[in-house]
Each structure stands twice: as C-alpha cells, then as structure tokens.
Design a protein around this motif. Structure first.
Motif, PDB file in Angstrom:
ATOM      1  N   ALA A  42       0.852  -1.188   0.000  1.00  0.00           N
ATOM      2  CA  ALA A  42       0.000   0.000   0.000  1.00  0.00           C
ATOM      3  C   ALA A  42       0.890   1.241   0.000  1.00  0.00           C
ATOM      4  O   ALA A  42       2.024   1.207   0.473  1.00  0.00           O
ATOM      5  CB  ALA A  42      -0.915   0.009   1.211  1.00  0.00           C
ATOM      6  N   TYR A  43       0.343   2.298  -0.520  1.00  0.00           N
ATOM      7  CA  TYR A  43       1.038   3.582  -0.541  1.00  0.00           C
ATOM      8  C   TYR A  43       0.607   4.430   0.636  1.00  0.00           C
ATOM      9  O   TYR A  43      -0.524   4.328   1.108  1.00  0.00           O
ATOM     10  CB  TYR A  43       0.710   4.333  -1.843  1.00  0.00           C
ATOM     11  N   THR A  56       5.537   6.977  -1.912  1.00  0.00           N
ATOM     12  CA  THR A  56       6.168   6.042  -0.983  1.00  0.00           C
ATOM     13  C   THR A  56       5.204   4.958  -0.518  1.00  0.00           C
ATOM     14  O   THR A  56       4.018   5.185  -0.325  1.00  0.00           O
ATOM     15  CB  THR A  56       6.717   6.781   0.261  1.00  0.00           C
ATOM     16  N   MET A  57       5.789   3.782  -0.329  1.00  0.00           N
ATOM     17  CA  MET A  57       5.028   2.626   0.146  1.00  0.00           C
ATOM     18  C   MET A  57       5.053   2.578   1.677  1.00  0.00           C
ATOM     19  O   MET A  57       5.978   3.098   2.302  1.00  0.00           O
ATOM     20  CB  MET A  57       5.633   1.327  -0.397  1.00  0.00           C
ATOM     21  N   THR A  58       4.070   1.916   2.264  1.00  0.00           N
ATOM     22  CA  THR A  58       3.956   1.836   3.719  1.00  0.00           C
ATOM     23  C   THR A  58       4.909   0.826   4.339  1.00  0.00           C
ATOM     24  O   THR A  58       5.149   0.872   5.532  1.00  0.00           O
ATOM     25  CB  THR A  58       2.538   1.452   4.147  1.00  0.00           C
ATOM     26  N   GLY A  59       5.381  -0.115   3.576  1.00  0.00           N
ATOM     27  CA  GLY A  59       6.234  -1.157   4.130  1.00  0.00           C
ATOM     28  C   GLY A  59       5.447  -2.377   4.580  1.00  0.00           C
ATOM     29  O   GLY A  59       5.969  -3.238   5.274  1.00  0.00           O
ATOM     30  N   GLY A  60       4.197  -2.444   4.188  1.00  0.00           N
ATOM     31  CA  GLY A  60       3.388  -3.625   4.493  1.00  0.00           C
ATOM     32  C   GLY A  60       2.187  -3.313   5.359  1.00  0.00           C
ATOM     33  O   GLY A  60       2.301  -3.236   6.572  1.00  0.00           O
ATOM     34  N   SER A  61       1.078  -3.112   4.736  1.00  0.00           N
ATOM     35  CA  SER A  61      -0.170  -2.935   5.465  1.00  0.00           C
ATOM     36  C   SER A  61      -0.794  -4.302   5.680  1.00  0.00           C
ATOM     37  O   SER A  61      -0.494  -5.255   4.973  1.00  0.00           O
ATOM     38  CB  SER A  61      -1.116  -2.026   4.676  1.00  0.00           C
ATOM     39  N   ILE A 129      -8.359  -3.203   9.842  1.00  0.00           N
ATOM     40  CA  ILE A 129      -7.445  -2.766   8.794  1.00  0.00           C
ATOM     41  C   ILE A 129      -6.474  -1.758   9.370  1.00  0.00           C
ATOM     42  O   ILE A 129      -6.863  -0.802  10.008  1.00  0.00           O
ATOM     43  CB  ILE A 129      -8.208  -2.159   7.602  1.00  0.00           C
ATOM     44  N   ALA A 130      -5.185  -2.009   9.146  1.00  0.00           N
ATOM     45  CA  ALA A 130      -4.157  -1.087   9.657  1.00  0.00           C
ATOM     46  C   ALA A 130      -3.181  -0.740   8.565  1.00  0.00           C
ATOM     47  O   ALA A 130      -3.019  -1.430   7.622  1.00  0.00           O
ATOM     48  CB  ALA A 130      -3.417  -1.705  10.821  1.00  0.00           C
TER      49      ALA A 130
END
Length: 130
Positions: A42-43, A56-61, A129-130
């Motif tokens: 996710a962005y 930028t990406m979240t690093g894993g939602s 959802i986080a």
C-alpha cells in the motif's frame, strides 16, 4: 466445513502480486472460525503526498478477519474470503479518492467526517485494517 480444511484451502489462495493470505485455526476463541491475516502493498495516502502521486510505500499494510467456516462449502469459503478482500480494497479506495484542486478525501476511513459521510459510523477500525 472443518476448520482444518478451511485453513488448508485459504492458505492455497493467491490474490494480487505482493498480497499474502495466512489462515489459522481460531476455535480456541470462537467456535467454527478461522483467523485470516492479509498482508498487502500500500502507498502512504497522506493529503500532502497526493499531488506527487503518492510516491512512498507503507512497508506492508495488513488486516485480520475472523471468518465462520463451520457452515460453508469450498465455494462459500472462497466467497467469504473474497468479501474480506473487497473490504480491504474499499478501505483503500476511500483513502485515495480525492477532489481536486484541494485533494480533499470526502470518505477517508481514518477521519470521523469521512466515516460519517460514508455511513461507516463504527469506522473501519472495527474491520481490523491497519
């Protein structure tokens, strides 16, 4: 369906690139259920990043859901899993729908006003959802 079978079937599912689904027995907490953890790319969706195209990406939602499986066959199991995926996709869509030129997000699921406009009075936090 037996929980053990549901876990095996869900763990064999594949969705979009970068998505993982991991099911586990949840009967120690709720009879006839599995817990499914979805991890997905996710962005970052902050308003100030909208004009730049969310670089930028979240690093894993991730999201976790309990699914009752004791009353379903394989087709119904897949339908229930897909329903949870659709909840995740809807959550993301509500974050990224923006109104130009201000980049306002009318249905943002992390904002009380966005939740109210959508009619989601409990908020997406109830969905894990986080």
């Amino acid at each position: 369906m037996e929980v053990r079978s549901a876990v095996r079937l869900i763990n064999q599912l594949q969705y979009k690139p970068g998505w993982t689904l991991d099911a586990e027995d949840n009967t120690n907490r709720f009879e006839g259920t599995v817990k499914v953890r979805f991890v997905f790319p996710a962005y970052h969706s902050e308003r100030e990043l909208a004009e730049e195209g969310y670089p930028t990406m979240t690093g894993g939602s991730w999201a976790e859901f309990r699914i009752v499986v004791s009353d379903c066959d394989d087709t119904e199991l897949y339908r229930r899993v897909l329903g949870k995926i659709m909840e995740i996709e809807l959550h993301e869509a509500r974050e990224f729908l923006r109104v130009l030129p201000t980049y306002w997000a009318p249905f943002h699921p992390h904002r009380v006003d966005g939740m109210k406009r959508w009619g989601d009075l409990e908020g997406d936090l109830s969905y894990g959802i986080a």
